[in-house]
Scaffold this motif. Structure first.
Motif, PDB file in Angstrom:
ATOM      1  N   ARG A  61      33.496 -24.840  24.094  1.00 55.43           N
ATOM      2  CA  ARG A  61      34.088 -23.549  24.445  1.00 55.43           C
ATOM      3  C   ARG A  61      34.934 -23.582  25.701  1.00 55.43           C
ATOM      4  O   ARG A  61      35.498 -22.566  26.097  1.00 55.43           O
ATOM      5  N   THR A  62      35.017 -24.735  26.370  1.00 63.74           N
ATOM      6  CA  THR A  62      35.841 -24.829  27.571  1.00 63.74           C
ATOM      7  C   THR A  62      36.800 -26.000  27.459  1.00 63.74           C
ATOM      8  O   THR A  62      36.522 -26.993  26.788  1.00 63.74           O
ATOM      9  N   THR A  63      37.940 -25.859  28.117  1.00 64.73           N
ATOM     10  CA  THR A  63      38.878 -26.962  28.307  1.00 64.73           C
ATOM     11  C   THR A  63      39.259 -26.973  29.776  1.00 64.73           C
ATOM     12  O   THR A  63      39.335 -25.920  30.408  1.00 64.73           O
ATOM     13  N   GLY A  64      39.487 -28.144  30.321  1.00 59.22           N
ATOM     14  CA  GLY A  64      39.831 -28.225  31.734  1.00 59.22           C
ATOM     15  C   GLY A  64      38.612 -28.100  32.622  1.00 59.22           C
ATOM     16  O   GLY A  64      37.469 -28.071  32.145  1.00 59.22           O
ATOM     17  N   PRO A  65      38.836 -28.019  33.929  1.00 63.42           N
ATOM     18  CA  PRO A  65      37.727 -28.001  34.880  1.00 63.42           C
ATOM     19  C   PRO A  65      36.864 -26.748  34.747  1.00 63.42           C
ATOM     20  O   PRO A  65      37.333 -25.682  34.355  1.00 63.42           O
ATOM     21  N   VAL A  66      35.583 -26.910  35.097  1.00 65.75           N
ATOM     22  CA  VAL A  66      34.598 -25.838  34.989  1.00 65.75           C
ATOM     23  C   VAL A  66      33.823 -25.717  36.295  1.00 65.75           C
ATOM     24  O   VAL A  66      33.453 -26.724  36.904  1.00 65.75           O
ATOM     25  N   VAL A  67      33.592 -24.472  36.717  1.00 62.09           N
ATOM     26  CA  VAL A  67      32.603 -24.179  37.748  1.00 62.09           C
ATOM     27  C   VAL A  67      31.395 -23.595  37.019  1.00 62.09           C
ATOM     28  O   VAL A  67      31.505 -22.583  36.331  1.00 62.09           O
ATOM     29  N   LEU A  68      30.259 -24.256  37.142  1.00 63.52           N
ATOM     30  CA  LEU A  68      29.059 -23.866  36.411  1.00 63.52           C
ATOM     31  C   LEU A  68      28.096 -23.165  37.366  1.00 63.52           C
ATOM     32  O   LEU A  68      27.729 -23.713  38.406  1.00 63.52           O
ATOM     33  N   VAL A  69      27.710 -21.945  36.993  1.00 64.65           N
ATOM     34  CA  VAL A  69      26.934 -21.073  37.878  1.00 64.65           C
ATOM     35  C   VAL A  69      25.604 -20.748  37.219  1.00 64.65           C
ATOM     36  O   VAL A  69      25.546 -20.454  36.024  1.00 64.65           O
ATOM     37  N   GLY A  70      24.515 -20.774  37.995  1.00 66.35           N
ATOM     38  CA  GLY A  70      23.210 -20.443  37.442  1.00 66.35           C
ATOM     39  C   GLY A  70      22.445 -19.502  38.342  1.00 66.35           C
ATOM     40  O   GLY A  70      22.485 -19.628  39.566  1.00 66.35           O
ATOM     41  N   HIS A  71      21.748 -18.551  37.731  1.00 64.37           N
ATOM     42  CA  HIS A  71      20.857 -17.649  38.454  1.00 64.37           C
ATOM     43  C   HIS A  71      19.409 -17.978  38.112  1.00 64.37           C
ATOM     44  O   HIS A  71      19.080 -18.191  36.946  1.00 64.37           O
ATOM     45  N   SER A  72      18.561 -18.059  39.119  1.00 64.92           N
ATOM     46  CA  SER A  72      17.124 -18.217  38.937  1.00 64.92           C
ATOM     47  C   SER A  72      16.819 -19.452  38.076  1.00 64.92           C
ATOM     48  O   SER A  72      17.251 -20.555  38.402  1.00 64.92           O
ATOM     49  N   TYR A  73      16.103 -19.286  36.960  1.00 62.50           N
ATOM     50  CA  TYR A  73      15.829 -20.410  36.053  1.00 62.50           C
ATOM     51  C   TYR A  73      17.122 -21.017  35.519  1.00 62.50           C
ATOM     52  O   TYR A  73      17.151 -22.208  35.158  1.00 62.50           O
ATOM     53  N   GLY A  74      18.200 -20.249  35.498  1.00 65.97           N
ATOM     54  CA  GLY A  74      19.492 -20.806  35.120  1.00 65.97           C
ATOM     55  C   GLY A  74      19.902 -21.966  36.008  1.00 65.97           C
ATOM     56  O   GLY A  74      20.682 -22.833  35.595  1.00 65.97           O
ATOM     57  N   GLY A  75      19.368 -22.017  37.232  1.00 61.87           N
ATOM     58  CA  GLY A  75      19.622 -23.158  38.098  1.00 61.87           C
ATOM     59  C   GLY A  75      19.032 -24.437  37.541  1.00 61.87           C
ATOM     60  O   GLY A  75      19.629 -25.518  37.651  1.00 61.87           O
ATOM     61  N   PHE A  76      17.839 -24.347  36.951  1.00 61.55           N
ATOM     62  CA  PHE A  76      17.261 -25.503  36.265  1.00 61.55           C
ATOM     63  C   PHE A  76      18.187 -25.968  35.151  1.00 61.55           C
ATOM     64  O   PHE A  76      18.435 -27.167  34.978  1.00 61.55           O
ATOM     65  N   ILE A 109      22.798 -19.088  42.390  1.00 62.79           N
ATOM     66  CA  ILE A 109      22.614 -17.742  42.909  1.00 62.79           C
ATOM     67  C   ILE A 109      21.127 -17.403  42.823  1.00 62.79           C
ATOM     68  O   ILE A 109      20.585 -17.263  41.728  1.00 62.79           O
ATOM     69  N   ASP A 110      20.456 -17.298  43.969  1.00 65.36           N
ATOM     70  CA  ASP A 110      19.012 -17.014  43.981  1.00 65.36           C
ATOM     71  C   ASP A 110      18.307 -17.912  42.959  1.00 65.36           C
ATOM     72  O   ASP A 110      17.511 -17.436  42.135  1.00 65.36           O
ATOM     73  N   ALA A 111      18.572 -19.191  43.048  1.00 61.80           N
ATOM     74  CA  ALA A 111      18.237 -20.080  41.930  1.00 61.80           C
ATOM     75  C   ALA A 111      17.363 -21.257  42.336  1.00 61.80           C
ATOM     76  O   ALA A 111      17.307 -21.673  43.501  1.00 61.80           O
ATOM     77  N   PHE A 112      16.701 -21.805  41.328  1.00 59.97           N
ATOM     78  CA  PHE A 112      16.051 -23.103  41.469  1.00 59.97           C
ATOM     79  C   PHE A 112      17.119 -24.190  41.485  1.00 59.97           C
ATOM     80  O   PHE A 112      18.075 -24.156  40.711  1.00 59.97           O
ATOM     81  N   ILE A 113      16.917 -25.172  42.382  1.00 60.75           N
ATOM     82  CA  ILE A 113      17.808 -26.336  42.453  1.00 60.75           C
ATOM     83  C   ILE A 113      16.886 -27.562  42.407  1.00 60.75           C
ATOM     84  O   ILE A 113      16.618 -28.205  43.418  1.00 60.75           O
ATOM     85  N   PRO A 114      16.373 -27.892  41.238  1.00 57.32           N
ATOM     86  CA  PRO A 114      15.303 -28.883  41.153  1.00 57.32           C
ATOM     87  C   PRO A 114      15.774 -30.317  41.296  1.00 57.32           C
ATOM     88  O   PRO A 114      16.906 -30.660  40.979  1.00 57.32           O
ATOM     89  N   ASP A 115      14.861 -31.137  41.748  1.00 60.38           N
ATOM     90  CA  ASP A 115      15.044 -32.583  41.715  1.00 60.38           C
ATOM     91  C   ASP A 115      14.328 -33.111  40.470  1.00 60.38           C
ATOM     92  O   ASP A 115      13.568 -32.389  39.808  1.00 60.38           O
ATOM     93  N   GLU A 116      14.568 -34.351  40.159  1.00 62.71           N
ATOM     94  CA  GLU A 116      13.978 -34.947  38.961  1.00 62.71           C
ATOM     95  C   GLU A 116      12.455 -34.860  39.000  1.00 62.71           C
ATOM     96  O   GLU A 116      11.824 -35.171  40.023  1.00 62.71           O
ATOM     97  N   GLY A 117      11.873 -34.403  37.900  1.00 62.79           N
ATOM     98  CA  GLY A 117      10.426 -34.315  37.784  1.00 62.79           C
ATOM     99  C   GLY A 117       9.828 -33.000  38.228  1.00 62.79           C
ATOM    100  O   GLY A 117       8.658 -32.717  37.925  1.00 62.79           O
ATOM    101  N   GLU A 118      10.573 -32.183  38.940  1.00 57.27           N
ATOM    102  CA  GLU A 118      10.048 -30.898  39.393  1.00 57.27           C
ATOM    103  C   GLU A 118      10.076 -29.865  38.271  1.00 57.27           C
ATOM    104  O   GLU A 118      10.911 -29.936  37.368  1.00 57.27           O
TER     105      GLU A 118
END
Length: 240
Positions: free
Chosen positions: A57-72, A90-99
């Protein structure tokens, strides 16, 4: 130079309409913004769906945004499809591997990290659920007091009525290798967030090397203060 497409991924107990004000603001500034559904079934399958969406659904560069669990989800989807150049949390989880979600919230002071989850969540079965799994809805009191406490009462009532549940298993599924290790990131931290406390958000954002903005807002700052989310997204887009 091609402007990036902005793809916005909602979190648990929400749907794509949680981005309405942000989408309007971005489109007024000439950007194309898309807000696909987040399936809320598990990190691996949810990320695979978003990666597939990005490819198709996208062509070219993308900025990908996540809220809360969307950060996962964006952390796991960004390297799987599309040309993602920047991540915005945005008010989001930013997990590392395994978290996983419950691990991150444990001991954080989150309103959801309580001895008896049924005091803040309504747990219900769903067809085809693996053994032991169920869906979690926010109790009305949780929405009003802890999730969206800075929205008008009628808007909180709409959150209660329209919330999409997340499976319990999605909250125990570990993250894979994080995209933020190779893609630059931005983060908006809600200082009145009672779901992912601000100290927890800051710690994850700093670990990811994110450019951090703070806003005096609840867990749904993109609804109560959309301009702050828009500004962070514009900063990310300007780097592409």
């Amino acid at each position: 130079m091609t402007s990036p497409t902005i793809v916005l991924v909602h979190g648990a107990w929400a749907d794509a309409s949680s981005w309405n004000a942000v989408i309007t603001g971005l489109e007024e500034r000439g950007f194309t913004a898309l807000a696909p559904p987040n399936l809320l079934r598990g990190v691996a399958s949810d990320a695979a769906y978003i990666a597939s969406f990005l490819r198709q659904r996208t062509t070219g560069p993308v900025v990908l945004v996540g809220h809360s669990y969307g950060g996962f989800v964006i952390t796991n989807a960004a390297t799987g499809g599309g040309d993602v150049r920047a991540l915005v949390y945005i008010d989001a989880f930013i997990p590392d591997e395994g978290e996983f979600v419950f691990q991150i919230l444990g001991g954080s002071g989150s309103a959801l990290a309580v001895p008896d989850p049924t005091t803040v969540l309504d747990i219900v079965g769903y067809p085809g659920a693996p053994e032991g799994d169920a869906e979690a809805f926010l109790k009305p009191s949780t929405v009003h007091e802890s999730f969206a406490q800075d929205l008008e009462e009628e808007d909180r009532d709409l959150v209660v009525a329209t919330q999409r549940p997340i499976t319990l298993s999605a909250n125990t599924a570990p993250s894979a290798a994080p995209a933020w290790k190779s893609i630059p990131s931005w983060a908006v931290v809600g200082t009145q967030d009672l779901v992912i406390p601000p100290a927890t958000q800051r710690s994850m954002a700093e670990r990811a090397g994110a450019t951090i903005t703070e806003v005096e807002a609840s867990h749904v700052s993109m609804v109560s203060h959309p301009d702050v989310a828009i500004d962070a997204i514009l900063a990310a887009a300007a780097s592409v």
